[in-house]
Design an enzyme around this catalytic site. Structure first.
Site, PDB file in Angstrom:
ATOM      1  N   ASN A  23      38.154 -67.544 -25.050  1.00  0.00           N
ATOM      2  CA  ASN A  23      39.369 -66.888 -25.529  1.00  0.00           C
ATOM      3  C   ASN A  23      40.638 -67.711 -25.307  1.00  0.00           C
ATOM      4  O   ASN A  23      41.618 -67.539 -26.028  1.00  0.00           O
ATOM      5  CB  ASN A  23      39.503 -65.534 -24.829  1.00  0.00           C
ATOM      6  CG  ASN A  23      40.858 -64.901 -25.011  1.00  0.00           C
ATOM      7  OD1 ASN A  23      41.231 -64.494 -26.106  1.00  0.00           O
ATOM      8  ND2 ASN A  23      41.634 -64.815 -23.927  1.00  0.00           N
ATOM      9  N   ASP A  63      43.571 -74.855 -15.058  1.00  0.00           N
ATOM     10  CA  ASP A  63      44.316 -75.166 -16.271  1.00  0.00           C
ATOM     11  C   ASP A  63      43.354 -75.799 -17.264  1.00  0.00           C
ATOM     12  O   ASP A  63      43.029 -76.985 -17.179  1.00  0.00           O
ATOM     13  CB  ASP A  63      45.473 -76.122 -15.960  1.00  0.00           C
ATOM     14  CG  ASP A  63      46.351 -76.394 -17.175  1.00  0.00           C
ATOM     15  OD1 ASP A  63      45.987 -75.962 -18.291  1.00  0.00           O
ATOM     16  OD2 ASP A  63      47.395 -77.064 -17.011  1.00  0.00           O
ATOM     17  N   TYR A 121      48.230 -75.754 -35.091  1.00  0.00           N
ATOM     18  CA  TYR A 121      47.519 -74.594 -34.535  1.00  0.00           C
ATOM     19  C   TYR A 121      46.494 -74.061 -35.525  1.00  0.00           C
ATOM     20  O   TYR A 121      45.337 -73.808 -35.161  1.00  0.00           O
ATOM     21  CB  TYR A 121      48.514 -73.499 -34.168  1.00  0.00           C
ATOM     22  CG  TYR A 121      47.857 -72.195 -33.782  1.00  0.00           C
ATOM     23  CD1 TYR A 121      47.253 -72.049 -32.531  1.00  0.00           C
ATOM     24  CD2 TYR A 121      47.806 -71.113 -34.670  1.00  0.00           C
ATOM     25  CE1 TYR A 121      46.623 -70.864 -32.178  1.00  0.00           C
ATOM     26  CE2 TYR A 121      47.183 -69.928 -34.316  1.00  0.00           C
ATOM     27  CZ  TYR A 121      46.595 -69.811 -33.073  1.00  0.00           C
ATOM     28  OH  TYR A 121      45.970 -68.636 -32.740  1.00  0.00           O
ATOM     29  N   THR A 148      50.429 -59.574 -28.404  1.00  0.00           N
ATOM     30  CA  THR A 148      50.202 -60.252 -27.121  1.00  0.00           C
ATOM     31  C   THR A 148      51.405 -61.163 -26.864  1.00  0.00           C
ATOM     32  O   THR A 148      52.384 -61.141 -27.613  1.00  0.00           O
ATOM     33  CB  THR A 148      48.916 -61.104 -27.163  1.00  0.00           C
ATOM     34  OG1 THR A 148      49.101 -62.193 -28.080  1.00  0.00           O
ATOM     35  CG2 THR A 148      47.715 -60.269 -27.594  1.00  0.00           C
ATOM     36  N   LYS A 179      42.279 -73.724 -35.310  1.00  0.00           N
ATOM     37  CA  LYS A 179      41.529 -72.492 -35.522  1.00  0.00           C
ATOM     38  C   LYS A 179      40.569 -72.616 -36.700  1.00  0.00           C
ATOM     39  O   LYS A 179      39.519 -71.951 -36.729  1.00  0.00           O
ATOM     40  CB  LYS A 179      42.477 -71.310 -35.695  1.00  0.00           C
ATOM     41  CG  LYS A 179      43.261 -70.987 -34.428  1.00  0.00           C
ATOM     42  CD  LYS A 179      42.346 -70.772 -33.218  1.00  0.00           C
ATOM     43  CE  LYS A 179      43.086 -70.373 -31.967  1.00  0.00           C
ATOM     44  NZ  LYS A 179      42.180 -70.097 -30.822  1.00  0.00           N
ATOM     45  N   ARG A 237      36.849 -54.043 -10.018  1.00  0.00           N
ATOM     46  CA  ARG A 237      35.882 -53.772  -8.951  1.00  0.00           C
ATOM     47  C   ARG A 237      35.930 -52.302  -8.539  1.00  0.00           C
ATOM     48  O   ARG A 237      34.897 -51.651  -8.351  1.00  0.00           O
ATOM     49  CB  ARG A 237      36.184 -54.656  -7.735  1.00  0.00           C
ATOM     50  CG  ARG A 237      35.972 -56.141  -7.956  1.00  0.00           C
ATOM     51  CD  ARG A 237      36.210 -56.919  -6.662  1.00  0.00           C
ATOM     52  NE  ARG A 237      36.322 -58.353  -6.920  1.00  0.00           N
ATOM     53  CZ  ARG A 237      37.418 -59.072  -6.727  1.00  0.00           C
ATOM     54  NH1 ARG A 237      38.523 -58.494  -6.252  1.00  0.00           N
ATOM     55  NH2 ARG A 237      37.427 -60.366  -6.991  1.00  0.00           N
TER      56      ARG A 237
END
Length: 261
Positions: free
Chosen positions: A92, A65, A157, A192, A161, A52
């Site tokens: 994401n 969540d 996983y 990350t 994907k 902002r």
């Protein structure tokens, strides 16, 4: 906080860390108002205040969540209640579990499947319906390089994907006549908190392949704005995705097992 339904609004899930933060900075610089959605409210509030102040945009923080059933409908209800027209959706949020599937915690496994596939699909459908009615909109789905290949020790996983990759590529064509762009971003190894969350101690080899999150996010947003079906950031990752379409599956499994064990 008072919000306006005017202007260009983008919704970013998984916005408290990693790629989500980078997406927020990039879209804020494009003068988009933002809805940040994740569990880490304190981190998102700090990010919102910075955005902002720097860019003069509106930012809404939604603590939620998204790994829980019904979360997509709840988030849609909240943005509808604020009167926000979401024109860009950045799907994401997601996490991985490393290790043998038989040893995985069943609760965490179910949460991963819910978040990576079910919630992602529900958000895409619900916001995509609004976009199609308006005749415009953009949706970015974050998949993974592992979506191109079998991945021992990331079996479930990688399966999620692969689903995201197949879903996004199909929707790119399915929603184009309605004026809605769908793009799939498939990152390789990225710096990350993913690996810490997955319980994976990264090898020296994987460390050499690590990309910083900003260029990964920039590649995704650039591809989305260009109307492309998908993008794999990084030359080495592009070569891996290309070779995965040609190499025998048995060879792929052996290579990935050696890299990911």
């Amino acid at each position: 906080m008072q919000t306006s339904n005017s202007g260009n609004w983008a919704l970013i899930t998984g916005a408290s860390s990693g790629l989500g933060v980078e997406f927020a900075h990039i879209l804020a610089a494009r003068r988009m108002n933002l809805v940040l959605a994740a569990r880490g409210v304190a981190d998102m509030e700090r990010l919102a205040e910075a955005l902002r102040s720097t860019h003069g945009i509106e930012v809404v923080v939604e603590g939620i969540d998204l790994s829980q059933p019904g979360a997509a409908a709840e988030l849609k209800r909240r943005t509808d209640a604020r009167g926000l027209r979401i024109e860009t959706l950045i799907n994401n949020a997601g996490f991985g579990l490393h290790g043998p599937l038989l040893d995985a915690d069943t609760v965490r496994l179910a949460q991963m499947l819910q978040l990576n596939m079910v919630t992602l699909t529900e958000l895409t459908q619900q916001y995509g319906q609004d976009m199609a009615r308006r005749g415009r909109g953009r949706i970015l789905l974050v998949a993974s390089l592992l979506g191109f290949m079998p991945a021992p020790f990331y079996a479930a996983y990688a399966g999620t994907k692969h689903y995201v990759l197949a879903l996004g590529e199909a929707l790119h064509d399915e929603l184009a006549p309605a004026g809605v762009t769908v793009t799939v971003l498939s990152p390789g190894v990225t710096k990350t908190a993913f690996f810490k969350g997955s319980g994976h101690h990264v090898s020296a080899t994987l460390n050499l392949m690590m990309m910083a999150p900003r260029p990964v996010a920039e590649a995704g947003i650039r591809a989305l704005m260009q109307g492309r079906a998908g993008v794999v950031p990084g030359l080495a990752n592009k070569l891996s995705a290309w070779s995965a379409r040609l190499a025998p599956r048995s060879v792929q499994r052996r290579i990935m097992q050696a890299l990911l064990a």
